[in-house]
Write a protein that holds these residues in place. Structure first.
Motif, PDB file in Angstrom:
ATOM      1  N   ARG A  26      -1.377 -45.968 -13.112  1.00 53.68           N
ATOM      2  CA  ARG A  26      -1.206 -45.577 -11.726  1.00 53.68           C
ATOM      3  C   ARG A  26      -0.734 -46.802 -10.972  1.00 53.68           C
ATOM      4  O   ARG A  26      -1.079 -47.927 -11.325  1.00 53.68           O
ATOM      5  CB  ARG A  26      -2.524 -45.059 -11.152  1.00 53.68           C
ATOM      6  CG  ARG A  26      -2.965 -43.738 -11.768  1.00 53.68           C
ATOM      7  CD  ARG A  26      -4.199 -43.193 -11.068  1.00 53.68           C
ATOM      8  NE  ARG A  26      -3.937 -42.919  -9.666  1.00 53.68           N
ATOM      9  CZ  ARG A  26      -3.280 -41.845  -9.210  1.00 53.68           C
ATOM     10  NH1 ARG A  26      -2.834 -40.957 -10.075  1.00 53.68           N
ATOM     11  NH2 ARG A  26      -3.086 -41.666  -7.931  1.00 53.68           N
ATOM     12  N   THR A  72       3.507 -42.513  -9.641  1.00 49.87           N
ATOM     13  CA  THR A  72       2.408 -42.213  -8.717  1.00 49.87           C
ATOM     14  C   THR A  72       2.495 -43.004  -7.423  1.00 49.87           C
ATOM     15  O   THR A  72       1.562 -42.968  -6.622  1.00 49.87           O
ATOM     16  CB  THR A  72       1.006 -42.409  -9.347  1.00 49.87           C
ATOM     17  OG1 THR A  72       0.685 -43.800  -9.449  1.00 49.87           O
ATOM     18  CG2 THR A  72       0.902 -41.747 -10.708  1.00 49.87           C
ATOM     19  N   ASP A  77       2.038 -36.805  -7.693  1.00 50.91           N
ATOM     20  CA  ASP A  77       0.720 -37.378  -7.939  1.00 50.91           C
ATOM     21  C   ASP A  77      -0.271 -36.243  -8.166  1.00 50.91           C
ATOM     22  O   ASP A  77       0.093 -35.067  -8.135  1.00 50.91           O
ATOM     23  CB  ASP A  77       0.292 -38.242  -6.750  1.00 50.91           C
ATOM     24  CG  ASP A  77      -0.701 -39.341  -7.138  1.00 50.91           C
ATOM     25  OD1 ASP A  77      -1.250 -39.272  -8.255  1.00 50.91           O
ATOM     26  OD2 ASP A  77      -0.916 -40.255  -6.327  1.00 50.91           O
ATOM     27  N   THR A  80      -1.835 -30.938  -9.447  1.00 52.39           N
ATOM     28  CA  THR A  80      -0.634 -31.752  -9.619  1.00 52.39           C
ATOM     29  C   THR A  80       0.354 -31.336  -8.545  1.00 52.39           C
ATOM     30  O   THR A  80       0.612 -30.145  -8.343  1.00 52.39           O
ATOM     31  CB  THR A  80       0.018 -31.544 -10.999  1.00 52.39           C
ATOM     32  OG1 THR A  80       0.259 -30.141 -11.203  1.00 52.39           O
ATOM     33  CG2 THR A  80      -0.860 -32.082 -12.107  1.00 52.39           C
ATOM     34  N   LYS A 132       0.426 -40.253   1.616  1.00 49.01           N
ATOM     35  CA  LYS A 132      -0.523 -40.017   0.523  1.00 49.01           C
ATOM     36  C   LYS A 132      -1.944 -39.900   1.067  1.00 49.01           C
ATOM     37  O   LYS A 132      -2.731 -39.050   0.618  1.00 49.01           O
ATOM     38  CB  LYS A 132      -0.428 -41.129  -0.517  1.00 49.01           C
ATOM     39  CG  LYS A 132      -1.345 -40.909  -1.707  1.00 49.01           C
ATOM     40  CD  LYS A 132      -1.041 -41.835  -2.872  1.00 49.01           C
ATOM     41  CE  LYS A 132       0.251 -41.477  -3.546  1.00 49.01           C
ATOM     42  NZ  LYS A 132       0.413 -42.163  -4.851  1.00 49.01           N
TER      43      LYS A 132
END
Length: 394
Positions: free
Chosen positions: A158, A232, A238, A249, A287
């Protein structure tokens, strides 16, 4: 999900009629043999008494998924009377699979030169971590080691985190057994024209690198630098936890899918999501927002939100859940063999499809039948068993 148990004598599939001798091992070698057996090849599993580390790790007998469809012949390869017996087998098979360290088969008297002298058409498949030569050839290793040396493992991190990958998939199975099966298929095709066998040197580290070819491509054009949509870093490629601890996902890479994804979440007019999809300066904030949002509701809720769309949002299923998914059930992607749910043979061929040819054998279950098929008399087989050269199940 289907229950599959076929009669060993009525093998079906594109490799029906191909005969394989597999020296028992662990991981990629057995997987390669399973792939060939699934497609109809008769795979004789040459086992040694007491089993292998694989049988301890994955379970033996009917529980050994990688041995499905094979026939077990148990021979003590260190017994002086075993060599002539194994050579008779080698003379009648099309393919040999072995996964020992370089030099072991030669010391046993079954190296490529020995076997090709017995059977010039033999396709001799060798499965190792590092290959038959090179500075690391004699060193021990496992899946993650081979993936690490290939450069593939590093891509599994990641962004900013430790590198890792799903166990056994990159080096052992994909880079190892699958590539060896591909090499065997190629060599069998060529042997039909030339009448000659050859040796396949399959190294897991090289196979793992080959699987990562697309990532090497991205690296070569400067796109694998911490701002790649696939590592990611991007909010739109991600996994996200839901309120019930389950995961999603999220992969709307293409602009049209991303636009629909943002619209579906009611974020189209949100200042954090305004502007270009690939504006990397906005990715951390996006995110964080998505992590917060997906964490407010259970997975089932989000699956309903994205049902019947092309937003590329799908659940992360456990190994218990995957066989029950409607898509997997519709395609018979999983089968039950000897009470164990497992992946079905793949890929699917339209005219000569593969299938599980039988349950995994007990050790030595087919010793007698295989030796009688070689032309030995019942008395000779009994004598070999009494002398400890072979072992028969039950």
């Amino acid at each position: 999900m289907q229950q599959q148990t076929s009669n060993q004598a009525t093998r079906r599939g594109p490799l029906a009629g191909v005969k394989v001798l597999e020296f028992a091992g662990i991981g990629p070698g057995p997987f390669c043999g399973m792939l060939l057996a699934d497609m109809g090849a008769e795979v004789i599993l040459l086992e040694r008494a007491g089993g292998t580390f694989a049988s301890q790790l994955f379970g033996g007998g009917r529980k050994a998924v990688a041995n499905r469809g094979k026939q077990s012949l148990c021979i003590d390869l260190k017994h002086p009377d075993s060599k002539a017996l194994v050579n008779r087998l080698i003379g009648q098979v099309d393919v040999l699979i072995e996964g020992y360290r370089p030099g072991v088969m030669e010391r046993l008297g079954f190296g490529p030169a020995d076997c090709l002298a017995v059977n010039p058409r033999l396709v001799y498949g060798r499965m190792t971590g590092w290959g038959q030569h090179g500075p690391l050839a004699q060193r021990a290793g496992h899946d993650a080691n081979y993936a690490a040396i290939s450069g593939a493992l590093d891509t599994g991190r990641r962004h900013g985190g430790a590198p890792w990958a799903p166990p056994t998939l990159v080096g052992d199975m994909g880079g190892g057994g699958l590539l060896l099966a591909w090499g065997i298929a190629c060599a069998l095709f060529e042997a039909q024209r030339s009448g000659q066998g050859q040796v396949i040197d399959a190294a897991m580290c090289e196979g793992a690198a080959l699987l990562a070819h697309g990532l090497f491509n991205l690296n070569a054009i400067g796109a694998w630098d911490g701002r790649c949509a696939l590592d990611t870093s991007a909010p739109f490629y991600d996994v996200y936890p839901c309120a019930d601890g389950e995961w999603l996902t999220v992969c709307p890479l293409e602009p049209q899918f991303y636009a629909a994804f943002v619209e579906r979440l009611g974020l189209a007019g949100d200042p954090d999501f305004a502007g270009q999809q690939y504006d990397t300066a906005r990715w951390p904030a996006q995110k964080a927002r998505l992590t917060e949002l997906f964490g407010t509701r259970e997975r089932a809720y989000w699956l309903e939100v994205f049902a019947d769309t092309d937003d590329c949002v799908w659940p992360v299923l456990s190994m218990d859940e995957a066989p029950q998914h409607p898509h997997n059930r519709a395609r018979d992607s999983f089968v039950e063999v000897a009470g164990i749910v497992q992946p079905a043979p793949a890929p699917k061929l339209s005219r000569t499809p593969g299938q599980v040819q039988g349950e995994p054998p007990l050790q030595g279950e087919h010793s007698r039948a295989q030796l009688l098929a070689l032309g030995l008399s019942p008395a000779e087989v009994d004598g070999l068993a009494a002398a400890g050269v072979i072992r028969c199940a039950g």
